[in-house]
Design an enzyme around this catalytic site. Structure first.
Site, PDB file in Angstrom:
ATOM      1  CG  HIS A  80      -0.331   0.062   2.543  1.00  0.00           C
ATOM      2  ND1 HIS A  80       0.350  -1.000   3.089  1.00  0.00           N
ATOM      3  CD2 HIS A  80      -0.273   1.052   3.462  1.00  0.00           C
ATOM      4  CE1 HIS A  80       0.786  -0.677   4.297  1.00  0.00           C
ATOM      5  NE2 HIS A  80       0.440   0.562   4.534  1.00  0.00           N
ATOM      6  CG  ASP A  84       4.851   2.492   7.346  1.00  0.00           C
ATOM      7  OD1 ASP A  84       4.071   2.960   6.494  1.00  0.00           O
ATOM      8  OD2 ASP A  84       4.471   1.785   8.295  1.00  0.00           O
ATOM      9  CG  HIS A  85       4.060  -0.657   4.314  1.00  0.00           C
ATOM     10  ND1 HIS A  85       4.062  -2.015   4.539  1.00  0.00           N
ATOM     11  CD2 HIS A  85       3.655  -0.096   5.481  1.00  0.00           C
ATOM     12  CE1 HIS A  85       3.666  -2.274   5.779  1.00  0.00           C
ATOM     13  NE2 HIS A  85       3.418  -1.117   6.370  1.00  0.00           N
ATOM     14  CG  HIS A 169      -4.064  -0.317   6.359  1.00  0.00           C
ATOM     15  ND1 HIS A 169      -3.990   0.070   7.683  1.00  0.00           N
ATOM     16  CD2 HIS A 169      -2.945   0.184   5.758  1.00  0.00           C
ATOM     17  CE1 HIS A 169      -2.894   0.770   7.875  1.00  0.00           C
ATOM     18  NE2 HIS A 169      -2.238   0.858   6.722  1.00  0.00           N
ATOM     19  CG  ASP A 190       0.273  -1.743   7.802  1.00  0.00           C
ATOM     20  OD1 ASP A 190       1.031  -2.583   8.313  1.00  0.00           O
ATOM     21  OD2 ASP A 190       0.542  -0.532   7.732  1.00  0.00           O
ATOM     22  CD  GLU A 215       1.978  -4.246  10.578  1.00  0.00           C
ATOM     23  OE1 GLU A 215       2.277  -3.458  11.497  1.00  0.00           O
ATOM     24  OE2 GLU A 215       2.683  -4.434   9.577  1.00  0.00           O
TER      25      GLU A 215
END
Length: 284
Positions: A80, A84-85, A169, A190, A215
């Protein structure tokens, strides 16, 4: 029994997992999975807590030579658009030289460059950082992306297949099922099993993967019910504005702001409050 266990061990697939980020840590999600002779990188994120080289995964673990990563990585999969991804993706492709396929959903491809440009502006124009990726690099990176649809099985090559599933999410978030021959892994990124006002709950088929990577940020956290948390939040907001005050709500993640706006709008309509609500723009 021991003989049976030994036979099972011999037949179990040899799957190797190396976290380059997010191993016992929040941020910099980047998981290398070797399965059936194929190497998959799940997510390529940055760490909010660092402003030096530690903010990105240590790609030198894969190869000491920049520009050769596509020889070792068969596919980069982004779950996504949160930084942080995906925040290290442009650095990996345009500055480190990865030139292999990149897979993500259509909404992720549409929204990720907006957040990446915002990240660049803050880092370069406000903090004065050098040797950072440029706006053109973001565009060049996104041209390499192959967008995928939910439940659509993508053949990366003759052996490796990827299938995305709905993760909840945020808009476009996906869990990915990767299969090579008879070996398989599910990577969730997530996900949210509780529906909210603008997204449904995560859903995946009844699969039997050899490995599940999931996660666990809030896995051992017991929180009040969503209804209780929303009621307490709205009471605090109502008390403040009814006394003539103003409410500033910092929201660190895109998606949460939209959920809060919908919650406030519903409450405003029920109570007849006339106070304006403002949502800041994504770009800074």
């Amino acid at each position: 029994i021991n003989a049976e266990y030994g036979d099972r061990q011999k037949s179990m697939p040899q799957i190797r997992v190396v976290p380059l980020g997010a191993g016992q840590d929040v941020g910099r999600s980047c998981i290398l999975v070797s399965i059936g002779g194929k190497n998959i990188m799940f997510d390529c994120g940055m760490h909010m807590g660092f402003n030096d080289a530690r903010r990105f995964p240590d790609f030198s673990y894969i190869s000491k030579t920049k520009g050769s990563y596509h020889q070792y990585i068969d596919a980069l999969v982004i779950s996504h658009f949160h930084l942080d991804h995906c925040g290290a993706m442009v650095h990996f492709t345009e500055q480190c030289g990865y030139d292999g396929p990149i897979y993500m959903s259509h909404p992720t491809k549409a929204i990720a460059p907006i957040l990446l440009e915002d990240y660049r502006k803050i880092s370069v124009e406000r903090k004065g950082e050098e040797n950072f990726f440029t706006s053109q690099m973001i565009k060049d990176c996104m041209r390499k992306v192959i967008p995928v649809r939910l439940h659509e099985t993508i053949k990366v090559d003759d052996e490796l297949e990827l299938t995305p599933y709905y993760a909840g999410h945020v808009l476009g978030a996906c869990m990915f099922y990767a299969r090579v021959g008879e070996e398989s892994v599910v990577y969730t990124g997530d996900f949210n099993t509780t529906p909210d006002r603008h997204l449904g709950a995560a859903w995946i088929e009844r699969l039997r993967p050899d490995l599940l990577i999931t996660e666990t940020t809030y896995a051992n956290t017991i929180r009040d019910s969503k209804r209780t948390r929303e009621r307490d939040f709205l009471k605090k907001v109502h008390d403040a504005v009814s006394r003539g005050g103003k409410v500033l709500i910092p929201v660190f993640a895109l998606g949460r702001a939209q959920e809060l706006c919908m919650l406030l709008n519903s409450y405003w309509e029920r109570t007849g409050l006339q106070h304006p609500v403002y949502l800041s723009l994504i770009h800074i």
